[in-house]
Enzyme design. Structure first.
Site, PDB file in Angstrom:
ATOM      1  N   HIS A  42       0.715  -1.286  -0.065  1.00  0.00           N
ATOM      2  CA  HIS A  42      -0.060   0.080   0.034  1.00  0.00           C
ATOM      3  C   HIS A  42       0.694   1.088   0.115  1.00  0.00           C
ATOM      4  CE1 HIS A  42      -3.538  -2.485   0.428  1.00  0.00           C
ATOM      5  NE2 HIS A  42      -3.207  -3.059   1.306  1.00  0.00           N
ATOM      6  N   HIS A 149      -2.969  -2.778   7.979  1.00  0.00           N
ATOM      7  CA  HIS A 149      -4.023  -3.055   7.206  1.00  0.00           C
ATOM      8  C   HIS A 149      -4.770  -1.612   6.537  1.00  0.00           C
ATOM      9  CE1 HIS A 149      -7.599  -4.820   5.629  1.00  0.00           C
ATOM     10  NE2 HIS A 149      -8.411  -4.153   6.438  1.00  0.00           N
TER      11      HIS A 149
END
Length: 154
Positions: A42, A149
């Site tokens: 990410h 996350h």
């Protein structure tokens, strides 16, 4: 069969924000901590075209991930989000934090192909994000909390 359905409905899932339940099927590669895998999946300070960016993610799982979001910011700045007020995660846990400001990001949606020849469409945006944060493992950057996350993009 399931992957074919995911490929067909990935743009719809992206628009509806229903990525959370699908995420579970893409497990953490054994050689990485959750924080390191979050960084690989990410964090992308300098935007790359999705086909190139996703090849780096997919090489660890040996599959074409149907959908992924890259935050175009430094790991240090994203990690600072862990200092923001806690908010409830989609799974009910209370270790999520929302970014103080919107960031440039790119959603990569699988358009076709089979690993290793995955083909992606790029969807650049500027949005807020919510991340889950946990205490670091021994080999993680030593911040009080580290991102593990990407929970949601707003």
């Amino acid at each position: 069969m399931v992957l074919d359905l995911l490929r067909r409905f990935t743009p719809l899932l992206l628009l509806l924000g229903l990525w959370g339940p699908v995420y579970q099927s893409y497990a953490l590669p054994k050689k990485f901590t959750k924080a390191k895998w979050f960084e690989i999946e990410h964090i992308q300070p300098n935007p790359l075209q999705c086909n190139k960016a996703m090849s780096n993610v997919n090489k660890y799982t040996k599959t074409c991930k149907p959908l992924n979001t890259f935050l175009h910011d430094s790991l240090e700045k994203v990690t600072a989000t862990c200092k923001e007020k806690k908010t409830k995660c989609k799974n009910g846990q209370h270790n999520c934090h929302q970014s103080a400001n919107p960031v440039s990001l790119t959603n990569c949606s699988l358009a076709g192909g089979k690993y290793p020849n995955c083909s992606y469409k790029d969807f650049p945006q500027t949005k807020f994000y919510i991340i889950a944060c946990d205490p670091p493992k021994k080999t993680d950057p030593q911040y009080p909390l580290v991102p593990v996350h990407l929970d949601k993009v707003l």
